[in-house]
Design a protein around this motif. Sequence first.
Motif, PDB file in Angstrom:
ATOM      1  N   VAL A 178      10.482   4.997   5.578  1.00 48.10           N
ATOM      2  CA  VAL A 178      11.189   5.555   4.411  1.00 48.10           C
ATOM      3  C   VAL A 178      10.311   6.504   3.597  1.00 48.10           C
ATOM      4  O   VAL A 178      10.829   7.273   2.780  1.00 48.10           O
ATOM      5  CB  VAL A 178      11.729   4.425   3.503  1.00 48.10           C
ATOM      6  N   LEU A 179       8.988   6.468   3.796  1.00 48.58           N
ATOM      7  CA  LEU A 179       8.078   7.326   3.042  1.00 48.58           C
ATOM      8  C   LEU A 179       7.820   8.612   3.824  1.00 48.58           C
ATOM      9  O   LEU A 179       7.508   8.572   5.012  1.00 48.58           O
ATOM     10  CB  LEU A 179       6.761   6.589   2.785  1.00 48.58           C
ATOM     11  N   ARG A 180       7.936   9.746   3.151  1.00 48.36           N
ATOM     12  CA  ARG A 180       7.754  11.029   3.830  1.00 48.36           C
ATOM     13  C   ARG A 180       6.281  11.328   4.042  1.00 48.36           C
ATOM     14  O   ARG A 180       5.423  10.817   3.286  1.00 48.36           O
ATOM     15  CB  ARG A 180       8.378  12.157   3.000  1.00 48.36           C
ATOM     16  N   PRO A 181       5.939  12.129   5.041  1.00 47.00           N
ATOM     17  CA  PRO A 181       4.548  12.568   5.197  1.00 47.00           C
ATOM     18  C   PRO A 181       4.055  13.247   3.922  1.00 47.00           C
ATOM     19  O   PRO A 181       4.752  14.075   3.335  1.00 47.00           O
ATOM     20  CB  PRO A 181       4.627  13.553   6.363  1.00 47.00           C
ATOM     21  N   GLY A 182       2.866  12.865   3.483  1.00 47.00           N
ATOM     22  CA  GLY A 182       2.344  13.351   2.212  1.00 47.00           C
ATOM     23  C   GLY A 182       2.669  12.436   1.042  1.00 47.00           C
ATOM     24  O   GLY A 182       2.092  12.566  -0.037  1.00 47.00           O
ATOM     25  N   GLY A 183       3.625  11.512   1.249  1.00 48.33           N
ATOM     26  CA  GLY A 183       3.965  10.550   0.208  1.00 48.33           C
ATOM     27  C   GLY A 183       2.841   9.550  -0.003  1.00 48.33           C
ATOM     28  O   GLY A 183       1.922   9.442   0.815  1.00 48.33           O
ATOM     29  N   ILE A 184       2.917   8.813  -1.107  1.00 52.71           N
ATOM     30  CA  ILE A 184       1.804   7.937  -1.493  1.00 52.71           C
ATOM     31  C   ILE A 184       2.282   6.504  -1.722  1.00 52.71           C
ATOM     32  O   ILE A 184       3.321   6.278  -2.348  1.00 52.71           O
ATOM     33  CB  ILE A 184       1.113   8.452  -2.767  1.00 52.71           C
ATOM     34  N   ILE A 185       1.522   5.559  -1.206  1.00 54.31           N
ATOM     35  CA  ILE A 185       1.669   4.141  -1.535  1.00 54.31           C
ATOM     36  C   ILE A 185       0.592   3.780  -2.549  1.00 54.31           C
ATOM     37  O   ILE A 185      -0.592   4.055  -2.338  1.00 54.31           O
ATOM     38  CB  ILE A 185       1.529   3.257  -0.279  1.00 54.31           C
ATOM     39  N   TYR A 186       1.004   3.185  -3.669  1.00 53.24           N
ATOM     40  CA  TYR A 186       0.084   2.736  -4.708  1.00 53.24           C
ATOM     41  C   TYR A 186       0.026   1.210  -4.678  1.00 53.24           C
ATOM     42  O   TYR A 186       1.062   0.550  -4.746  1.00 53.24           O
ATOM     43  CB  TYR A 186       0.566   3.172  -6.096  1.00 53.24           C
ATOM     44  N   THR A 187      -1.184   0.658  -4.578  1.00 52.52           N
ATOM     45  CA  THR A 187      -1.347  -0.797  -4.660  1.00 52.52           C
ATOM     46  C   THR A 187      -2.377  -1.125  -5.735  1.00 52.52           C
ATOM     47  O   THR A 187      -3.355  -0.393  -5.910  1.00 52.52           O
ATOM     48  CB  THR A 187      -1.819  -1.412  -3.326  1.00 52.52           C
TER      49      THR A 187
END
Length: 266
Positions: free
Chosen positions: A191-200
């Motif tokens: 569901v996350l596009r290339p270049g998108g970011i996951i924040y943890t």
Amino acid sequence: MASTEAHAGDKRPADSIEALEAKLPQKRHYRQRAHANPFSDHHLEYPAYMDWSPYFPKHFAPKHASAGSEEGGVTQDSGKKVEFADIGCGYGGLLIALATVFPDKLMLGMEIRVKVEEYVNQKILALRQNHPGQYENASIIRMNAMKFLPNFFEKHQLSKMFFLFPDPHFKKRKHKARIITPTLLAEYAYVLRPGGIIYTISDVKDLHLWMVKHLDEHPLFARIPDEELKDDPAVEHVINATEEGKKVERNKGDKFLACYRRLEDA
């Protein structure tokens, strides 16, 4: 703050009563235990086709209804799609903060606890009424992000996903319930596009190391250097805007941040 309730015998015109500010919900009326079992049957709905109009009425026309039939809605979609997803959003601190920082982005909080979801929803509705034109880009839905996430988002739809102070599930036999696992990362990558970011972020070092380990090992994610994060306007709110983040700050605890960029498909 003025009340929106009209009392018996109130001689003020009805329109002046309606013009008063909406009361923000009080958190003490919506308290619920901190965590919920993600493997339990919570009687949630997972639609084959998601109707966003109840959540973002200024951006999506109501489905299965005549044009313009819903007051305050729109007759055709704005063309926007939800881009930010706060997984396990809690009491909505991040959503409220980011709504004005990214006014052109639609963002959705996902929360499994009934009372907590109700609180955030009521707060967003009150903020929309008190600040016309603002907070129309933020909403919340009650759902379990560990089940059927692709029912809500298309492939590569999201540009940001947030996993802030998730349940650490300390016992080893419960590690399978952690929100970051190899299996779930495959769905997040979808569901996350290339270049998108996951924040943890977490105040539990063991959980932080667990999330870093699995994200490091996944071929579609690469960690973003801390120096680069200084230019990201979302990071400050990731660290400080949530109820849990503020609690850690008051207790002078540690916060462990790690952010990852979605790579291009091989």
